[in-house]
Design an enzyme around this catalytic site. Structure first.
Site, PDB file in Angstrom:
ATOM      1  N   ARG A  80       0.845  -1.198   0.000  1.00 55.78           N
ATOM      2  CA  ARG A  80       0.000   0.000   0.000  1.00 55.78           C
ATOM      3  C   ARG A  80       0.867   1.230   0.000  1.00 55.78           C
ATOM      4  O   ARG A  80       1.789   1.346   0.810  1.00 55.78           O
ATOM      5  CB  ARG A  80      -0.861   0.043   1.272  1.00 55.78           C
ATOM      6  CG  ARG A  80      -1.971  -0.918   1.281  1.00 55.78           C
ATOM      7  CD  ARG A  80      -3.046  -0.542   2.269  1.00 55.78           C
ATOM      8  NE  ARG A  80      -2.570  -0.015   3.543  1.00 55.78           N
ATOM      9  CZ  ARG A  80      -3.371   0.411   4.493  1.00 55.78           C
ATOM     10  NH1 ARG A  80      -4.682   0.409   4.317  1.00 55.78           N
ATOM     11  NH2 ARG A  80      -2.893   0.853   5.630  1.00 55.78           N
ATOM     12  N   THR A 100      -1.372   7.484  -0.382  1.00 60.36           N
ATOM     13  CA  THR A 100      -2.698   7.324  -1.003  1.00 60.36           C
ATOM     14  C   THR A 100      -3.463   6.123  -0.440  1.00 60.36           C
ATOM     15  O   THR A 100      -4.670   6.035  -0.601  1.00 60.36           O
ATOM     16  CB  THR A 100      -2.550   7.106  -2.521  1.00 60.36           C
ATOM     17  OG1 THR A 100      -1.872   5.849  -2.719  1.00 60.36           O
ATOM     18  CG2 THR A 100      -1.761   8.220  -3.180  1.00 60.36           C
ATOM     19  N   ASP A 150       0.963  -3.148  11.689  1.00 55.92           N
ATOM     20  CA  ASP A 150       1.366  -3.603  10.350  1.00 55.92           C
ATOM     21  C   ASP A 150       1.696  -5.095  10.412  1.00 55.92           C
ATOM     22  O   ASP A 150       2.716  -5.500  10.989  1.00 55.92           O
ATOM     23  CB  ASP A 150       2.585  -2.791   9.887  1.00 55.92           C
ATOM     24  CG  ASP A 150       2.934  -3.110   8.441  1.00 55.92           C
ATOM     25  OD1 ASP A 150       3.125  -4.306   8.117  1.00 55.92           O
ATOM     26  OD2 ASP A 150       3.024  -2.183   7.626  1.00 55.92           O
TER      27      ASP A 150
HETATM   28  C1  PRP Z   1      -1.024  -4.831   4.127  1.00 50.35           C
HETATM   29  C2  PRP Z   1      -1.824  -6.108   4.221  1.00 50.35           C
HETATM   30  C3  PRP Z   1      -2.679  -6.038   2.973  1.00 50.35           C
HETATM   31  C4  PRP Z   1      -2.954  -4.571   2.842  1.00 50.35           C
HETATM   32  C5  PRP Z   1      -4.339  -4.319   3.381  1.00 50.35           C
HETATM   33  O1  PRP Z   1       0.054  -4.963   3.285  1.00 50.35           O
HETATM   34  O2  PRP Z   1      -1.040  -7.256   4.321  1.00 50.35           O
HETATM   35  O3  PRP Z   1      -2.012  -6.531   1.806  1.00 50.35           O
HETATM   36  O4  PRP Z   1      -1.985  -3.888   3.649  1.00 50.35           O
HETATM   37  O5  PRP Z   1      -4.719  -3.007   3.195  1.00 50.35           O
HETATM   38  P1  PRP Z   1      -5.890  -2.568   2.193  1.00 50.35           P
HETATM   39  O6  PRP Z   1      -7.042  -3.493   2.480  1.00 50.35           O
HETATM   40  O7  PRP Z   1      -6.171  -1.154   2.598  1.00 50.35           O
HETATM   41  O8  PRP Z   1      -5.383  -2.672   0.791  1.00 50.35           O
HETATM   42  P2  PRP Z   1       1.260  -3.890   3.233  1.00 50.35           P
HETATM   43  O9  PRP Z   1       0.988  -2.835   2.226  1.00 50.35           O
HETATM   44  O10 PRP Z   1       1.526  -3.415   4.626  1.00 50.35           O
HETATM   45  O11 PRP Z   1       2.452  -4.738   2.671  1.00 50.35           O
HETATM   46  P3  PRP Z   1       3.321  -5.896   3.371  1.00 50.35           P
HETATM   47  O12 PRP Z   1       2.459  -7.121   3.449  1.00 50.35           O
HETATM   48  O13 PRP Z   1       4.463  -6.044   2.411  1.00 50.35           O
HETATM   49  O14 PRP Z   1       3.761  -5.427   4.740  1.00 50.35           O
HETATM   50  N1  URA Z   2      -2.217  -3.267   6.676  1.00 47.42           N
HETATM   51  C1  URA Z   2      -1.824  -3.737   7.880  1.00 47.42           C
HETATM   52  O1  URA Z   2      -0.839  -4.490   7.969  1.00 47.42           O
HETATM   53  N2  URA Z   2      -2.512  -3.364   8.961  1.00 47.42           N
HETATM   54  C2  URA Z   2      -3.591  -2.559   8.897  1.00 47.42           C
HETATM   55  O2  URA Z   2      -4.201  -2.261   9.934  1.00 47.42           O
HETATM   56  C3  URA Z   2      -3.992  -2.091   7.624  1.00 47.42           C
HETATM   57  C4  URA Z   2      -3.294  -2.475   6.530  1.00 47.42           C
END
Ligand code: PRP
Ligand code: URA
Length: 212
Positions: free
Chosen positions: A106, A110, A202
């Site tokens: 993400r 944004t 996270d």
């Molecule tokens: C997190 C999570 C999802 C996403 C959820 O990933 O594992 O993929 O955010 O958010 P959304 O529903 O608003 O799209 P992140 O971007 O933190 O990446 P990572 O798994 O590499 O830490």
């Molecule tokens: N991604 C995460 O890992 N945690 C949250 O709460 C939202 C998005």
């Protein structure tokens, strides 16, 4: 399995205990991983509850008996990185499952998903595709992933998440009425950074030990 578009929300004492461990900001990486692994097995159990079977005859040491084989190709697709935490549980139950990968993160400003990698096995059209990601927040990542899988031919998709926000659940169920969602918790809301409240922070950083 729930046939309506309502998510299946798992109620189980072990899940309640392990969600507490995962949510607690004082939990160390090793305990976080172990709690995630236990919940992942319970999520996998529910997600696979109505797998089709075919019958076969086997020979026990005593006599012949009716036995069963799983009659469906299973493809697990983690959304990288955090989705990797849910893959082993499914492979434990279905050792010949194929695994595809979708890389997304993400954007911090944004909150929109950015795709950086994909590698999917053949046979998506015939398979039960289990898309896995512990966090369903805005639903942007899951929506992108489902659209991508559908474009590649997937017809039977289940989405497995650990914690879901109402906003993400609504987005996925409205856009994809045929996608069943299996989750361990529906939390209160998203905060101004699009993090789930109360959530666990996270998920990827906590699982991989990369939090700063
Ligand atoms: C997190 C999570 C999802 C996403 C959820 O990933 O594992 O993929 O955010 O958010 P959304 O529903 O608003 O799209 P992140 O971007 O933190 O990446 P990572 O798994 O590499 O830490
Ligand atoms: N991604 C995460 O890992 N945690 C949250 O709460 C939202 C998005």
């Amino acid at each position: 399995m729930n046939n309506s578009n309502e998510p299946t929300v798992i109620q189980h004492p072990v899940v309640a205990r392990d969600l507490t461990i995962l949510r607690d900001s004082g939990t160390k990486t090793a305990d976080f991983r172990m709690a995630m692994a236990r919940i992942a097995r319970i999520l996998a159990y529910f997600a696979l509850k109505d797998l089709p079977l075919s019958e076969k005859e086997i020979q026990t040491p005593i006599t012949t008996a009716k036995g069963y084989e799983i009659d469906k190709r299973i493809i697990v697709v983690p959304i990288l990185r955090a989705g990797l935490s849910l893959v082993d549980a499914i492979i434990d139950f279905v050792p010949d499952a194929k695994v595809g990968h979708l890389g997304m993160y993400r954007d911090e400003t944004t909150h929109e998903p950015v795709d950086y990698y994909s590698n999917l096995p053949h046979g998506l059209d015939e398979a039960m595709v289990l898309l896995v990601d512990p966090m369903l927040a805005t639903g942007g990542s899951a929506k992108d992933a489902i659209e991508f899988l559908q474009k590649k031919g997937a017809k039977n998709i289940r989405f497995i998440s650990l914690i879901s926000a109402p906003e993400g659940l609504e987005r996925i169920s409205k856009n994809f009425p045929d996608v069943q969602i299996i989750t361990a918790a529906v939390d209160e809301k998203l905060n101004s950074n699009a993090y789930i409240v109360p959530g666990l922070g996270d998920a990827g950083d906590r699982y991989f030990g990369t939090e700063s």
